[in-house]
Enzyme design. Structure first.
Site, PDB file in Angstrom:
ATOM      1  N   HIS A 133     -32.762  33.323 -57.491  1.00 50.71           N
ATOM      2  CA  HIS A 133     -32.314  32.929 -56.156  1.00 50.71           C
ATOM      3  C   HIS A 133     -33.297  31.967 -55.489  1.00 50.71           C
ATOM      4  O   HIS A 133     -34.248  32.399 -54.835  1.00 50.71           O
ATOM      5  CB  HIS A 133     -32.156  34.208 -55.320  1.00 50.71           C
ATOM      6  CG  HIS A 133     -31.412  34.026 -54.039  1.00 50.71           C
ATOM      7  ND1 HIS A 133     -30.755  35.059 -53.422  1.00 50.71           N
ATOM      8  CD2 HIS A 133     -31.224  32.957 -53.239  1.00 50.71           C
ATOM      9  CE1 HIS A 133     -30.190  34.628 -52.305  1.00 50.71           C
ATOM     10  NE2 HIS A 133     -30.468  33.345 -52.169  1.00 50.71           N
ATOM     11  N   ASP A 154     -35.345  34.257 -53.048  1.00 50.52           N
ATOM     12  CA  ASP A 154     -34.566  33.642 -51.963  1.00 50.52           C
ATOM     13  C   ASP A 154     -35.406  32.587 -51.250  1.00 50.52           C
ATOM     14  O   ASP A 154     -35.390  32.471 -50.017  1.00 50.52           O
ATOM     15  CB  ASP A 154     -34.023  34.694 -50.985  1.00 50.52           C
ATOM     16  CG  ASP A 154     -32.970  34.110 -50.038  1.00 50.52           C
ATOM     17  OD1 ASP A 154     -32.535  32.966 -50.261  1.00 50.52           O
ATOM     18  OD2 ASP A 154     -32.586  34.804 -49.078  1.00 50.52           O
ATOM     19  N   HIS A 166     -33.501  28.029 -53.234  1.00 55.96           N
ATOM     20  CA  HIS A 166     -32.793  26.940 -52.540  1.00 55.96           C
ATOM     21  C   HIS A 166     -33.706  25.722 -52.557  1.00 55.96           C
ATOM     22  O   HIS A 166     -34.618  25.618 -51.740  1.00 55.96           O
ATOM     23  CB  HIS A 166     -32.502  27.326 -51.089  1.00 55.96           C
ATOM     24  CG  HIS A 166     -31.646  28.546 -50.942  1.00 55.96           C
ATOM     25  ND1 HIS A 166     -30.276  28.492 -50.907  1.00 55.96           N
ATOM     26  CD2 HIS A 166     -31.962  29.854 -50.822  1.00 55.96           C
ATOM     27  CE1 HIS A 166     -29.787  29.714 -50.770  1.00 55.96           C
ATOM     28  NE2 HIS A 166     -30.798  30.565 -50.716  1.00 55.96           N
ATOM     29  N   PHE A 167     -33.478  24.821 -53.516  1.00 56.38           N
ATOM     30  CA  PHE A 167     -34.350  23.642 -53.617  1.00 56.38           C
ATOM     31  C   PHE A 167     -33.797  22.438 -52.841  1.00 56.38           C
ATOM     32  O   PHE A 167     -34.391  21.362 -52.870  1.00 56.38           O
ATOM     33  CB  PHE A 167     -34.629  23.300 -55.083  1.00 56.38           C
ATOM     34  CG  PHE A 167     -35.607  24.240 -55.749  1.00 56.38           C
ATOM     35  CD1 PHE A 167     -36.394  25.105 -54.995  1.00 56.38           C
ATOM     36  CD2 PHE A 167     -35.755  24.265 -57.135  1.00 56.38           C
ATOM     37  CE1 PHE A 167     -37.307  25.972 -55.604  1.00 56.38           C
ATOM     38  CE2 PHE A 167     -36.667  25.121 -57.747  1.00 56.38           C
ATOM     39  CZ  PHE A 167     -37.441  25.978 -56.985  1.00 56.38           C
ATOM     40  N   ASN A 187     -25.684  25.990 -51.913  1.00 54.30           N
ATOM     41  CA  ASN A 187     -25.504  25.597 -50.503  1.00 54.30           C
ATOM     42  C   ASN A 187     -26.349  24.369 -50.165  1.00 54.30           C
ATOM     43  O   ASN A 187     -27.095  24.342 -49.204  1.00 54.30           O
ATOM     44  CB  ASN A 187     -25.819  26.765 -49.551  1.00 54.30           C
ATOM     45  CG  ASN A 187     -27.246  27.262 -49.659  1.00 54.30           C
ATOM     46  OD1 ASN A 187     -27.859  27.188 -50.711  1.00 54.30           O
ATOM     47  ND2 ASN A 187     -27.790  27.772 -48.566  1.00 54.30           N
ATOM     48  N   HIS A 236     -37.545  25.982 -45.054  1.00 46.15           N
ATOM     49  CA  HIS A 236     -37.278  25.215 -43.838  1.00 46.15           C
ATOM     50  C   HIS A 236     -38.589  24.629 -43.313  1.00 46.15           C
ATOM     51  O   HIS A 236     -39.631  25.282 -43.406  1.00 46.15           O
ATOM     52  CB  HIS A 236     -36.643  26.119 -42.776  1.00 46.15           C
ATOM     53  CG  HIS A 236     -35.320  26.670 -43.213  1.00 46.15           C
ATOM     54  ND1 HIS A 236     -34.174  25.916 -43.212  1.00 46.15           N
ATOM     55  CD2 HIS A 236     -34.969  27.883 -43.700  1.00 46.15           C
ATOM     56  CE1 HIS A 236     -33.160  26.653 -43.661  1.00 46.15           C
ATOM     57  NE2 HIS A 236     -33.619  27.853 -43.972  1.00 46.15           N
ATOM     58  N   HIS A 286     -23.789  36.914 -51.487  1.00 41.90           N
ATOM     59  CA  HIS A 286     -24.488  37.172 -50.227  1.00 41.90           C
ATOM     60  C   HIS A 286     -23.602  38.152 -49.462  1.00 41.90           C
ATOM     61  O   HIS A 286     -22.579  37.769 -48.902  1.00 41.90           O
ATOM     62  CB  HIS A 286     -24.680  35.870 -49.446  1.00 41.90           C
ATOM     63  CG  HIS A 286     -25.435  36.049 -48.167  1.00 41.90           C
ATOM     64  ND1 HIS A 286     -26.561  35.322 -47.858  1.00 41.90           N
ATOM     65  CD2 HIS A 286     -25.245  36.876 -47.116  1.00 41.90           C
ATOM     66  CE1 HIS A 286     -27.024  35.701 -46.675  1.00 41.90           C
ATOM     67  NE2 HIS A 286     -26.236  36.639 -46.197  1.00 41.90           N
TER      68      HIS A 286
HETATM   69  C1  NCD Z   1     -30.979  30.766 -47.029  1.00 48.24           C
HETATM   70  C2  NCD Z   1     -31.143  29.241 -46.882  1.00 48.24           C
HETATM   71  O1  NCD Z   1     -31.837  28.819 -45.968  1.00 48.24           O
HETATM   72  O2  NCD Z   1     -30.578  28.508 -47.704  1.00 48.24           O
HETATM   73  N1  NCD Z   1     -31.455  31.420 -45.855  1.00 48.24           N
HETATM   74  C3  NCD Z   1     -31.804  32.729 -45.741  1.00 48.24           C
HETATM   75  O3  NCD Z   1     -32.061  33.166 -44.613  1.00 48.24           O
HETATM   76  N2  NCD Z   1     -31.919  33.529 -46.773  1.00 48.24           N
HETATM   77  C4  NCD Z   1     -29.544  31.056 -47.307  1.00 48.24           C
HETATM   78  C5  NCD Z   1     -29.275  32.485 -47.681  1.00 48.24           C
HETATM   79  O4  NCD Z   1     -29.617  32.921 -48.773  1.00 48.24           O
HETATM   80  O5  NCD Z   1     -28.699  33.190 -46.845  1.00 48.24           O
HETATM   81 ZN    ZN Z   2     -30.420  32.532 -50.373  1.00 49.96          ZN
END
Ligand code: NCD
Ligand code: ZN
Length: 456
Positions: free
Chosen positions: A76, A309, A78-79, A111, A313, A195
């Site tokens: 999990h 995860d 998010h790159f 996403n 940001h 999710h």
């Molecule tokens: C994730 C994201 O910023 O892409 N944010 C998070 O709070 N975990 C998206 C997600 O996994 O819900």
């Molecule tokens: Zn996530």
């Protein structure tokens, strides 16, 4: 290489592959229920071909008192590639952190901007990862009612389904749409990560000002009802529930034989660990009581997978007023080091960590890695448990430049081998030998295997 008699004996071809060794790594590991000295023989293609006590026939690298451990798989991340102009991460920066944090394979979420819900977008994302990724990558496709799931399933590594709004996800399926979608995903036979929060249980009337408020806005109850709905879904579904935050929900998923993950932040941080939006994440950080119960379940080996995860940001975005700040925190470089430090402190058995970080995540996505075993990828770490580091954002490689684990203790891998080639040495990245994009190679395991030795 001049093969010795010993190596010649091993050089018989099996399945068309040469068994000649290109490298022997000698050190200690956890094998068959105890710490042992071992030697690992790796062939030219980067596959483990021999495990023994005194191998010969290839250059030997002895790591002394350090441990040889399998690299981890993170299901999990998010790159953000492709992303917005303001997004700070991409495949190059994300996989650099993964390499330094001991992850040989990362599974990237869909996403992104745009969302990965068509074959063209999936191909475009593959092209961005190709040549940039420093460790192996698996790409999720978004399971949405309008997506052409069969076409995506022939190319993607797994599906991801969002049941609640989160970063770059606004619309979510419910009711009959959701039932139909789950049946269609089950028919593709590809694994599905979900999710699981039910927005019908959110308390939107609360104006959140801090992490405890966020926990009230998106309560555990929302997770429970979402998980209940999933467990009523089709039986053929290769279900995995992302970021479970509650031990009773974990127990229920275990009883039903579903795979699931917990994140280091839900295992180690609570709603009181920090004030401010850097501690805002979906699902929210929970009470200390719940966190402790989740940690205890993890220590008992009752949480099948660990996943970061990683949601990087920027500091600017996180400085917005709490209700407007995005959710998520970076973790891909620190996940394994944080947990290895808990092993060293005596809080967590090493085999439990290896099962959750290396073995079971790889099984779920049908990858032959995550154990020191014949035929497995030689993705290996050299870990010296005597060398601890204090985690500080300025020493990490996250372009977002912050971590919620500032000041925590970490044990970072000293060396990292990807397919038998060293990519990290002395804790520094030394070579881009290239990650590849992978898909399931065997039927993913639906039921989480019980804790077991990491090697036969
Ligand atoms: C994730 C994201 O910023 O892409 N944010 C998070 O709070 N975990 C998206 C997600 O996994 O819900
Ligand atoms: Zn996530």
């Amino acid at each position: 290489m001049t093969p010795s008699r010993h190596a010649t004996r091993r050089s018989s071809s099996e399945g068309g592959r040469s068994r000649e060794l290109a490298l022997i790594l000698a050190g200690r590991t956890w094998l068959g229920g105890k710490i042992r000295s071992i030697e690992i023989g790796i062939d030219e293609e980067g596959t483990i071909r021999a495990i023994g006590r005194s191998l010969r026939g290839a250059p030997r690298h002895d790591v002394g008192e350090s441990f040889l451990l399998p690299s981890a798989t993170d299901l999990h991340v998010h790159f953000r590639d492709p992303g917005r102009e303001s997004d700070v991460e991409d495949f190059a920066t994300g996989t650099l952190q993964a390499a330094l944090g001991g992850l040989g394979l990362v599974a990237d979420m869909p996403n992104t901007r745009p969302r990965v819900d068509t074959l063209d977008r999936l191909r475009a994302k593959e092209a961005r990862a190709q040549g940039r990724a420093l460790v192996d990558v698996l790409l999720y496709a978004a399971a949405t009612p309008r997506a052409s799931l069969d076409a995506l399933a022939r190319r993607a590594g797994a599906f991801k389904l969002y049941l609640s709004p989160t970063t770059d996800v606004d619309e979510v399926p419910t009711g009959a749409d959701l039932d139909r979608l789950l049946a269609r995903v089950a028919a593709t036979n590809l694994p599905l990560s979900v999710h699981a929060e039910d927005p019908a249980r959110f308390h939107q009337e609360i104006e959140p000002a801090n992490p405890p408020d966020w926990n009230r806005v998106r309560p555990v109850d929302a997770e429970r009802t979402a998980v209940d709905a999933l467990l009523r879904g089709p039986s053929g579904l290769r279900l995995h529930v992302a970021h479970v935050t509650d031990a009773t929900i974990a127990g229920r998923l275990r009883n039903e034989g579903a795979s699931f993950e917990a994140t280091p932040h839900h295992l180690l941080l609570s709603e009181r660990s920090g004030d401010g939006a850097k501690f805002k994440v979906n699902p929210p950080l929970r009470s200390e009581r719940r966190r402790r119960a989740l940690w205890e379940a993890f220590v008992r080996g009752e949480i099948p997978c660990l996943a970061s995860d990683h949601a990087p940001h920027s500091s600017e975005e996180k400085q917005r007023p709490f209700p407007l700040a995005p959710s998520g925190m970076p973790n891909v470089e620190t996940m394994l080091p944080l947990l290895l430090a808990r092993v060293r402190a005596g809080d967590l058995p090493l085999p439990i960590l290896l099962a959750a970080a290396c073995d079971r995540p790889a099984r779920w996505i049908g990858q032959p890695r995550g154990r020191i075993a014949l035929g497995h990828r030689a993705d290996l770490l050299v870990v010296d448990f005597r060398v601890r580091r204090t985690i500080a954002a300025r020493n990490l490689h996250a372009p977002c430049g912050w971590t919620a684990f500032e000041g925590w203790e970490g044990i970072f891998p000293r060396e990292h081998y990807l397919r038998g080639r060293r990519i990290v040495e002395g804790g520094e990245f030394v070579g881009g030998h290239g990650g590849i994009i992978v898909r399931p190679e065997f039927a993913p395991t639906r039921a989480p295997p019980q804790p077991r030795p990491i090697a036969e």
